[in-house]
Scaffold this active site. Structure first.
Site, short mmCIF file in Angstrom:
data_model
loop_
_atom_site.label_atom_id
_atom_site.label_comp_id
_atom_site.label_asym_id
_atom_site.label_seq_id
_atom_site.Cartn_x
_atom_site.Cartn_y
_atom_site.Cartn_z
N TYR A 1 2.46 -10.31 5.26
CA TYR A 1 1.40 -9.46 4.69
C TYR A 1 0.02 -10.12 4.87
CZ TYR A 1 4.74 -6.30 2.36
OH TYR A 1 5.73 -5.39 2.09
N TYR B 1 3.72 4.23 0.50
CA TYR B 1 3.83 2.79 0.76
C TYR B 1 4.34 2.51 2.16
CZ TYR B 1 5.16 -2.08 -0.38
OH TYR B 1 5.28 -3.45 -0.41
N HIS B 2 3.59 1.69 2.91
CA HIS B 2 3.93 1.30 4.28
C HIS B 2 3.83 2.44 5.29
CE1 HIS B 2 4.76 -2.81 3.51
NE2 HIS B 2 5.89 -2.64 2.86
#
Length: 239
Positions: A15, A226-227
């Protein structure tokens, strides 16, 4: 085309964020999701030698967000003046110099809160639109706040100004710059929650740099949270 294994980084990361510099080198910073927490200082990849060099003068602790001291997903941009600019998601911005052992200095405050899982899009040369995000990585309300960062001049000339708010709080979405200079906000959710499609935002918003305002556009049928990823295609569509 094929993948070729290169030299490993000096610091294990996950990340983290990366930015390509004008000479083809690549800078990375942060990334405590994997490889242990903390100590994810700056590192530079040399395109000629194919080697990574740790920049001990660029201490990651200066760049983390407040609520969870997160060093994830930093917004890094090559500035026209030759330096790197850290636009967020922490509310404090920074200038970064990768020469030698590396160095950095504080710049302007962007807003009054951090914008983790928000967006920063360079829509013109040296001009960045930031929008959305939330104070924590997961489990906090999104924000409508939007700012313009103009880094087109020298360091001391940098400005941060408010622009029109989103019509809805948006976290964990995506931002795409259009050839017109407009910016599309797509996907995300009202309250950022990992691995969840609760409270999704299905409609698209488009920001106009001439008016500083957003307009709503078509809605998706499937949540993209998310993502998720959004990319501008050659034919002008967004995938």
């Amino acid at each position: 085309p094929k993948w070729v294994k290169g030299n490993t980084m000096g610091i294990a990361r996950g990340y983290h964020s990366m930015a390509v510099l004008g000479d083809g080198s690549v800078f990375t910073l942060g990334g405590s999701w994997s490889g242990g927490k903390g100590g994810k200082d700056g590192e530079l990849w040399d395109p000629v030698l194919g080697e990574w060099h740790i920049k001990h003068g660029i201490d990651v602790d200066a760049f983390v967000t407040t609520k969870q001291r997160s060093d994830y997903h930093m917004w890094l941009f090559q500035a026209p003046n030759g330096l790197l600019f850290h636009a967020g998601p922490s509310k404090r911005t920074h200038w970064i110099d990768v020469t030698g052992d590396g160095s950095f200095e504080e710049s302007k405050i962007r807003g009054f809160k951090d914008s983790m899982n928000g967006n920063a899009v360079m829509y013109d040369i040296g001009k960045i639109l930031t929008f959305g995000g939330s104070e924590k990585y997961s489990g906090s309300d999104g924000t409508k706040l939007c700012h313009i960062i103009d880094m087109s001049g020298e360091k001391e000339d940098l400005t941060v100004t408010r622009t029109g708010d989103l019509s809805s709080p948006r976290a964990m979405g995506n931002g795409v710059a259009l050839p017109t200079g407009e910016v599309v906000a797509i996907g995300g959710m009202v309250r950022g929650i990992n691995f969840s499609d609760e409270n999704p935002i299905l409609f698209v918003e488009i920001w106009n740099p001439k008016t500083g305002s957003w307009r709503k556009d078509a809605s998706m049928e499937i949540p993209r949270t998310y993502h998720s990823v959004a990319v501008l295609m050659k034919d002008g569509r967004i995938f």
